[in-house]
Scaffold this motif. Sequence first.
Motif, PDB file in Angstrom:
ATOM      1  N   ALA A  66      -5.626  -4.147  55.749  1.00  0.00           N
ATOM      2  CA  ALA A  66      -6.360  -3.475  56.821  1.00  0.00           C
ATOM      3  C   ALA A  66      -5.593  -2.290  57.395  1.00  0.00           C
ATOM      4  CB  ALA A  66      -6.697  -4.475  57.923  1.00  0.00           C
ATOM      5  N   ASP A  67      -4.286  -2.430  57.542  1.00  0.00           N
ATOM      6  CA  ASP A  67      -3.475  -1.335  58.083  1.00  0.00           C
ATOM      7  C   ASP A  67      -3.513  -0.113  57.163  1.00  0.00           C
ATOM      8  OD1 ASP A  67      -2.791  -2.802  60.299  1.00  0.00           O
ATOM      9  OD2 ASP A  67      -0.886  -3.519  59.455  1.00  0.00           O
ATOM     10  N   THR A  68      -3.455  -0.361  55.862  1.00  0.00           N
ATOM     11  CA  THR A  68      -3.511   0.745  54.909  1.00  0.00           C
ATOM     12  C   THR A  68      -4.877   1.404  54.922  1.00  0.00           C
ATOM     13  OG1 THR A  68      -1.896  -0.380  53.492  1.00  0.00           O
ATOM     14  CG2 THR A  68      -3.161   1.406  52.499  1.00  0.00           C
ATOM     15  N   LEU A  69      -5.931   0.619  55.073  1.00  0.00           N
ATOM     16  CA  LEU A  69      -7.279   1.189  55.156  1.00  0.00           C
ATOM     17  C   LEU A  69      -7.414   2.100  56.372  1.00  0.00           C
ATOM     18  CD1 LEU A  69      -9.485  -1.893  54.188  1.00  0.00           C
ATOM     19  CD2 LEU A  69      -9.162   0.197  52.853  1.00  0.00           C
ATOM     20  N   ARG A  70      -6.842   1.678  57.503  1.00  0.00           N
ATOM     21  CA  ARG A  70      -6.880   2.524  58.701  1.00  0.00           C
ATOM     22  C   ARG A  70      -6.078   3.809  58.477  1.00  0.00           C
ATOM     23  NH1 ARG A  70      -6.809  -2.563  61.372  1.00  0.00           N
ATOM     24  NH2 ARG A  70      -4.517  -2.592  61.373  1.00  0.00           N
ATOM     25  N   TRP A  71      -4.947   3.676  57.789  1.00  0.00           N
ATOM     26  CA  TRP A  71      -4.127   4.862  57.484  1.00  0.00           C
ATOM     27  C   TRP A  71      -4.894   5.834  56.582  1.00  0.00           C
ATOM     28  CZ3 TRP A  71      -2.101   6.187  52.571  1.00  0.00           C
ATOM     29  CH2 TRP A  71      -1.221   7.274  52.588  1.00  0.00           C
ATOM     30  N   ILE A  72      -5.641   5.295  55.607  1.00  0.00           N
ATOM     31  CA  ILE A  72      -6.440   6.143  54.728  1.00  0.00           C
ATOM     32  C   ILE A  72      -7.472   6.919  55.525  1.00  0.00           C
ATOM     33  CG2 ILE A  72      -8.203   6.102  52.910  1.00  0.00           C
ATOM     34  CD1 ILE A  72      -6.666   3.756  51.662  1.00  0.00           C
ATOM     35  N   CYS A  73      -8.156   6.237  56.443  1.00  0.00           N
ATOM     36  CA  CYS A  73      -9.174   6.902  57.270  1.00  0.00           C
ATOM     37  C   CYS A  73      -8.544   7.971  58.163  1.00  0.00           C
ATOM     38  CB  CYS A  73      -9.930   5.877  58.099  1.00  0.00           C
ATOM     39  SG  CYS A  73     -10.969   4.762  57.113  1.00  0.00           S
ATOM     40  N   ASP A  74      -7.369   7.681  58.721  1.00  0.00           N
ATOM     41  CA  ASP A  74      -6.674   8.675  59.548  1.00  0.00           C
ATOM     42  C   ASP A  74      -6.270   9.887  58.708  1.00  0.00           C
ATOM     43  OD1 ASP A  74      -6.925   7.045  61.745  1.00  0.00           O
ATOM     44  OD2 ASP A  74      -4.897   6.195  61.592  1.00  0.00           O
ATOM     45  N   LYS A  75      -5.856   9.635  57.485  1.00  0.00           N
ATOM     46  CA  LYS A  75      -5.459  10.721  56.582  1.00  0.00           C
ATOM     47  C   LYS A  75      -6.662  11.616  56.281  1.00  0.00           C
ATOM     48  CE  LYS A  75      -1.817  11.891  53.867  1.00  0.00           C
ATOM     49  NZ  LYS A  75      -0.438  12.092  54.337  1.00  0.00           N
ATOM     50  N   LEU A  76      -7.799  11.007  56.077  1.00  0.00           N
ATOM     51  CA  LEU A  76      -9.017  11.777  55.809  1.00  0.00           C
ATOM     52  C   LEU A  76      -9.458  12.558  57.044  1.00  0.00           C
ATOM     53  CD1 LEU A  76     -11.021   9.203  53.650  1.00  0.00           C
ATOM     54  CD2 LEU A  76      -9.768  11.218  52.863  1.00  0.00           C
ATOM     55  N   ASP A  77      -9.273  11.960  58.226  1.00  0.00           N
ATOM     56  CA  ASP A  77      -9.593  12.676  59.468  1.00  0.00           C
ATOM     57  C   ASP A  77      -8.752  13.944  59.605  1.00  0.00           C
ATOM     58  OD1 ASP A  77     -11.539  10.910  60.316  1.00  0.00           O
ATOM     59  OD2 ASP A  77     -10.148   9.680  61.485  1.00  0.00           O
ATOM     60  N   SER A  78      -7.506  13.876  59.135  1.00  0.00           N
ATOM     61  CA  SER A  78      -6.621  15.036  59.241  1.00  0.00           C
ATOM     62  C   SER A  78      -7.043  16.165  58.302  1.00  0.00           C
ATOM     63  CB  SER A  78      -5.175  14.630  58.931  1.00  0.00           C
ATOM     64  OG  SER A  78      -4.992  14.388  57.536  1.00  0.00           O
ATOM     65  N   ILE A  79      -7.844  15.836  57.306  1.00  0.00           N
ATOM     66  CA  ILE A  79      -8.306  16.833  56.339  1.00  0.00           C
ATOM     67  C   ILE A  79      -9.532  17.574  56.834  1.00  0.00           C
ATOM     68  CG2 ILE A  79      -9.383  17.086  54.054  1.00  0.00           C
ATOM     69  CD1 ILE A  79      -7.585  14.869  53.052  1.00  0.00           C
ATOM     70  N   GLU A  80     -10.416  16.877  57.564  1.00  0.00           N
ATOM     71  CA  GLU A  80     -11.759  17.384  57.823  1.00  0.00           C
ATOM     72  C   GLU A  80     -11.788  18.739  58.537  1.00  0.00           C
ATOM     73  OE1 GLU A  80     -15.090  14.186  58.167  1.00  0.00           O
ATOM     74  OE2 GLU A  80     -13.397  13.461  59.361  1.00  0.00           O
ATOM     75  N   GLY A  81     -10.946  18.919  59.580  1.00  0.00           N
ATOM     76  CA  GLY A  81     -10.960  20.173  60.322  1.00  0.00           C
ATOM     77  C   GLY A  81     -10.585  21.363  59.459  1.00  0.00           C
ATOM     78  N   GLU A  82      -9.491  21.224  58.705  1.00  0.00           N
ATOM     79  CA  GLU A  82      -9.047  22.304  57.827  1.00  0.00           C
ATOM     80  C   GLU A  82     -10.036  22.526  56.686  1.00  0.00           C
ATOM     81  OE1 GLU A  82      -4.590  22.151  57.093  1.00  0.00           O
ATOM     82  OE2 GLU A  82      -4.976  20.187  58.001  1.00  0.00           O
ATOM     83  N   TYR A  83     -10.635  21.438  56.205  1.00  0.00           N
ATOM     84  CA  TYR A  83     -11.596  21.571  55.107  1.00  0.00           C
ATOM     85  C   TYR A  83     -12.848  22.341  55.556  1.00  0.00           C
ATOM     86  CZ  TYR A  83     -14.796  20.425  51.360  1.00  0.00           C
ATOM     87  OH  TYR A  83     -15.705  20.517  50.328  1.00  0.00           O
ATOM     88  N   LYS A  84     -13.245  22.154  56.799  1.00  0.00           N
ATOM     89  CA  LYS A  84     -14.397  22.885  57.332  1.00  0.00           C
ATOM     90  C   LYS A  84     -14.149  24.390  57.270  1.00  0.00           C
ATOM     91  CE  LYS A  84     -17.398  23.143  61.402  1.00  0.00           C
ATOM     92  NZ  LYS A  84     -17.636  22.603  62.773  1.00  0.00           N
ATOM     93  N   GLU A  85     -12.931  24.814  57.579  1.00  0.00           N
ATOM     94  CA  GLU A  85     -12.591  26.238  57.522  1.00  0.00           C
ATOM     95  C   GLU A  85     -12.617  26.754  56.090  1.00  0.00           C
ATOM     96  OE1 GLU A  85      -8.851  26.796  59.421  1.00  0.00           O
ATOM     97  OE2 GLU A  85      -9.523  26.063  61.380  1.00  0.00           O
ATOM     98  N   ILE A  86     -12.147  25.932  55.143  1.00  0.00           N
ATOM     99  CA  ILE A  86     -12.167  26.320  53.738  1.00  0.00           C
ATOM    100  C   ILE A  86     -13.602  26.513  53.249  1.00  0.00           C
ATOM    101  CG2 ILE A  86     -11.741  25.436  51.400  1.00  0.00           C
ATOM    102  CD1 ILE A  86      -9.125  24.278  52.429  1.00  0.00           C
ATOM    103  N   CYS A  87     -14.469  25.565  53.620  1.00  0.00           N
ATOM    104  CA  CYS A  87     -15.879  25.669  53.217  1.00  0.00           C
ATOM    105  C   CYS A  87     -16.525  26.919  53.802  1.00  0.00           C
ATOM    106  CB  CYS A  87     -16.645  24.428  53.664  1.00  0.00           C
ATOM    107  SG  CYS A  87     -16.245  22.940  52.731  1.00  0.00           S
ATOM    108  N   ALA A  88     -16.202  27.240  55.046  1.00  0.00           N
ATOM    109  CA  ALA A  88     -16.771  28.436  55.680  1.00  0.00           C
ATOM    110  C   ALA A  88     -16.364  29.691  54.914  1.00  0.00           C
ATOM    111  CB  ALA A  88     -16.315  28.522  57.132  1.00  0.00           C
TER     112      ALA A  88
END
Length: 265
Positions: A66-88
Amino acid sequence: ILHELSRVHSHLLWLGLAADAFGFESLFMHCWRLRERVLDIFEATTGGRVILSYVQIGGVVRDIDADTLRWICDKLDSIEGEYKEICATFLKDSSVRSRLDGVGYLSQQQASELCMVGPFARASNVPYDCRVLGHGAYGELSDFTPITSTGGDCLARVEVRCAEVNQSIAIVKELAAKIPNDGIGEKSKLKPAVGAQACNVLEQPRGECYYYALGNGSANLERMRMRTPTTQNLAGMVKALEGCDLADVPNIILTIDPCISCSER
């Protein structure tokens, strides 16, 4: 979960190569920088970064706590903001659009007649995606709709892949919240009977991959055949290249995300 993470890393790799093809080197580096975070997840959970060797018949080699799953989700959250700029940048920057908009056009009818698959087909408004069949954990999703575009050109293929990354991240988060804590099961040792055969399809990042296996009574299969999405999309690539400018050839070829070695299986 790892299957969808593989889609994220594959699409980010492809977006970087597409940026490199039309000469946007800094955009290429930003795409691959985000991809490294996904590879970090692979390394932490499977020990590998690209070749995972994680799945076995009946399940997986090791469980993810469960701890690793939460870490995976946090890692993906860290990507989303920067990825939005790339898509734009991919979808709105005038220099990028000038290289992609209207280039390599294929209509919905052409895509259907040539039996194209994956983002290449969905960018021509062919709404086929194996995940709608609900195999594996995909049957546990609250909702899944293939991402399509009516553009049919290189820009539309970028648009579909950009959106699929966000969709895959959402799928990972939903399945991470639903994954049962019941272990990984027992390793299966199968000896298919003589003449026993099976087939299945899987939506890889490039599109539908078809698998066929034929048994002979031993642990070694009589025949194993894979029809890869690159093989399926070559005819569409040739059609898209008709009448194009020489400078657009690399962009059009990259829109099918070709794996040439896959076409030789």
